[in-house]
Scaffold this motif. Structure first.
Motif, mmCIF file in Angstrom:
data_model
loop_
_atom_site.group_PDB
_atom_site.id
_atom_site.type_symbol
_atom_site.label_atom_id
_atom_site.label_comp_id
_atom_site.label_asym_id
_atom_site.label_seq_id
_atom_site.Cartn_x
_atom_site.Cartn_y
_atom_site.Cartn_z
ATOM 1 N N UNK A 59 54.338 46.246 44.882
ATOM 2 C CA UNK A 59 55.645 45.719 44.522
ATOM 3 C C UNK A 59 55.914 45.894 43.031
ATOM 4 N N UNK A 60 54.817 45.936 42.262
ATOM 5 C CA UNK A 60 54.922 46.086 40.808
ATOM 6 C C UNK A 60 53.953 47.189 40.369
ATOM 7 N N UNK A 61 54.314 48.445 40.582
ATOM 8 C CA UNK A 61 53.379 49.553 40.345
ATOM 9 C C UNK A 61 53.026 49.773 38.886
ATOM 10 N N UNK A 62 53.690 49.100 37.967
ATOM 11 C CA UNK A 62 53.373 49.270 36.550
ATOM 12 C C UNK A 62 52.219 48.389 36.094
ATOM 13 N N UNK A 63 51.742 47.490 36.974
ATOM 14 C CA UNK A 63 50.630 46.627 36.581
ATOM 15 C C UNK A 63 49.425 46.905 37.476
ATOM 16 N N UNK A 64 48.290 46.393 37.055
ATOM 17 C CA UNK A 64 47.033 46.643 37.755
ATOM 18 C C UNK A 64 47.088 46.106 39.184
ATOM 19 N N UNK A 65 46.577 46.890 40.127
ATOM 20 C CA UNK A 65 46.526 46.511 41.528
ATOM 21 C C UNK A 65 45.091 46.124 41.888
ATOM 22 N N UNK A 66 44.938 44.938 42.480
ATOM 23 C CA UNK A 66 43.626 44.439 42.896
ATOM 24 C C UNK A 66 43.569 44.384 44.414
ATOM 25 N N UNK A 67 42.527 44.981 44.982
ATOM 26 C CA UNK A 67 42.306 44.967 46.432
ATOM 27 C C UNK A 67 41.024 44.185 46.679
ATOM 28 N N UNK A 68 41.151 43.001 47.289
ATOM 29 C CA UNK A 68 39.997 42.106 47.350
ATOM 30 C C UNK A 68 40.155 41.079 48.453
ATOM 31 N N UNK A 69 39.137 40.270 48.601
ATOM 32 C CA UNK A 69 39.110 39.103 49.477
ATOM 33 C C UNK A 69 38.314 38.034 48.733
ATOM 34 N N UNK A 70 38.450 36.760 49.111
ATOM 35 C CA UNK A 70 37.802 35.685 48.355
ATOM 36 C C UNK A 70 36.310 35.542 48.656
ATOM 37 N N UNK A 104 41.301 28.928 34.745
ATOM 38 C CA UNK A 104 41.378 30.321 35.183
ATOM 39 C C UNK A 104 40.374 30.608 36.299
ATOM 40 N N UNK A 105 39.218 29.969 36.251
ATOM 41 C CA UNK A 105 38.238 30.135 37.330
ATOM 42 C C UNK A 105 38.769 29.504 38.611
ATOM 43 N N UNK A 106 39.365 28.332 38.485
ATOM 44 C CA UNK A 106 39.942 27.671 39.659
ATOM 45 C C UNK A 106 41.018 28.537 40.304
ATOM 46 N N UNK A 107 41.843 29.181 39.488
ATOM 47 C CA UNK A 107 42.852 30.086 40.039
ATOM 48 C C UNK A 107 42.203 31.330 40.626
ATOM 49 N N UNK A 108 41.219 31.847 39.930
ATOM 50 C CA UNK A 108 40.614 33.107 40.342
ATOM 51 C C UNK A 108 39.917 33.062 41.684
ATOM 52 N N UNK A 109 39.313 31.941 42.025
ATOM 53 C CA UNK A 109 38.597 31.860 43.293
ATOM 54 C C UNK A 109 39.549 31.765 44.482
ATOM 55 N N UNK A 110 40.828 31.525 44.206
ATOM 56 C CA UNK A 110 41.811 31.401 45.280
ATOM 57 C C UNK A 110 42.783 32.582 45.361
ATOM 58 N N UNK A 111 42.819 33.411 44.351
ATOM 59 C CA UNK A 111 43.855 34.441 44.250
ATOM 60 C C UNK A 111 43.896 35.383 45.448
ATOM 61 N N UNK A 112 42.738 35.844 45.876
ATOM 62 C CA UNK A 112 42.708 36.842 46.952
ATOM 63 C C UNK A 112 42.543 36.221 48.342
ATOM 64 N N UNK A 113 42.835 34.935 48.441
ATOM 65 C CA UNK A 113 42.706 34.272 49.744
ATOM 66 C C UNK A 113 43.722 34.838 50.748
ATOM 67 N N UNK A 114 43.398 34.664 52.010
ATOM 68 C CA UNK A 114 44.286 35.149 53.061
ATOM 69 C C UNK A 114 45.699 34.565 52.888
ATOM 70 N N UNK A 115 46.728 35.403 52.943
ATOM 71 C CA UNK A 115 48.110 34.901 52.776
ATOM 72 C C UNK A 115 48.436 33.839 53.822
#
Length: 234
Positions: free
Chosen positions: A16-27, A223-234
């Motif tokens: 959706x925002x190809x100008x920024x870094x794309x992360x492909x992950x799971x939690x 930031x750690x609290x946010x980071x552990x949840x970022x790639x969670x299942x939508x």
């Protein structure tokens, strides 16, 4: 706007925002290393959930970026020399992001390599051993009558935890007073060991006072609290 169409992974997970870094992950413990790092650096990124339970990391689109079929992976439209860069292996990504942002990796050569050695310690020891212990303690390993695999991985996990305990005694973080990518590499694995794998009592976690104090400090970071949840299942 960056053109990422040359990367087949973007057909399966459109940017959706190809100008920024794309992360492909799971939690997972490996997945959250990168999202924690990104949250800590403040670097703009777009996360994409890869459903490893449905084997999505082994479809052709994901394999086009990481032929090893493991999360996480990134696609940086603003890579070296301004060219897009695809990268896999969580340890390599942490080092890349540290160099890109100038954060969380000491500038002096000795400190840099000492930090990287602890990232490699996690990659080569903590990750594989904690993961195997988790399998034999919580999952299908329970059905195996031969208890030697569990005992083997338990013994090695305890040894690795003792190494961490010794390292963190008298230190706030793995490298002293400043948090680094070494801390980001390790914290997700300790979190899974005592939480998801429910192995705290098994490994004697409560006796590891320096390690548990470090873990609490790490998990108190927003930031750690946010980071552990970022790639969670939508």
């Amino acid at each position: 706007m960056a053109d990422l169409s040359a990367f087949p992974i973007t057909a399966r997970w459109p940017a959706a925002h190809p100008d920024i870094l794309q992360l492909y992950a799971a939690p997972t413990p490996n997945g959250v290393k990168v999202s924690i790092m990104l949250e800590e650096t403040g670097l703009a990124y777009e996360p994409h959930f890869v459903n490893i339970g449905d084997n999505e990391s082994h479809n052709d689109a994901f394999l086009s970026l990481n032929p090893n079929g493991k999360i996480p992976a990134i696609l940086d439209p603003n890579g070296p020399d301004g060219q897009p860069l695809g990268l896999f292996e969580s340890g390599a990504i942490l080092i890349y992001l540290a160099d890109k942002t100038g954060q969380f990796l000491p500038k002096d050569a000795a400190g840099r390599y000492e930090t990287i050695q602890w990232v490699m310690f996690q990659m080569g020891g903590i990750g594989p051993m904690f993961g195997q212990l988790g399998f034999f303690h919580k999952f299908a390993g329970k059905e195996i009558a031969d208890k030697r695999p569990l005992e083997r991985y338990l013994t090695e996990t305890k040894r690795l935890l003792d190494v961490l305990e010794q390292r963190l005694t008298g230190r706030q973080f793995m490298m002293g007073d400043a948090v680094t990518i070494a801390d980001f590499a390790i914290v997700g694995w300790v979190r899974s060991l005592v939480g998801f794998y429910d192995a705290a009592d098994l490994v004697g976690y409560d006796k590891l006072t320096a390690l548990s104090a470090w873990f609490d400090r790490m998990m108190a970071r927003p930031a750690v609290q946010r980071g552990v949840e970022i790639s969670a299942r939508p």
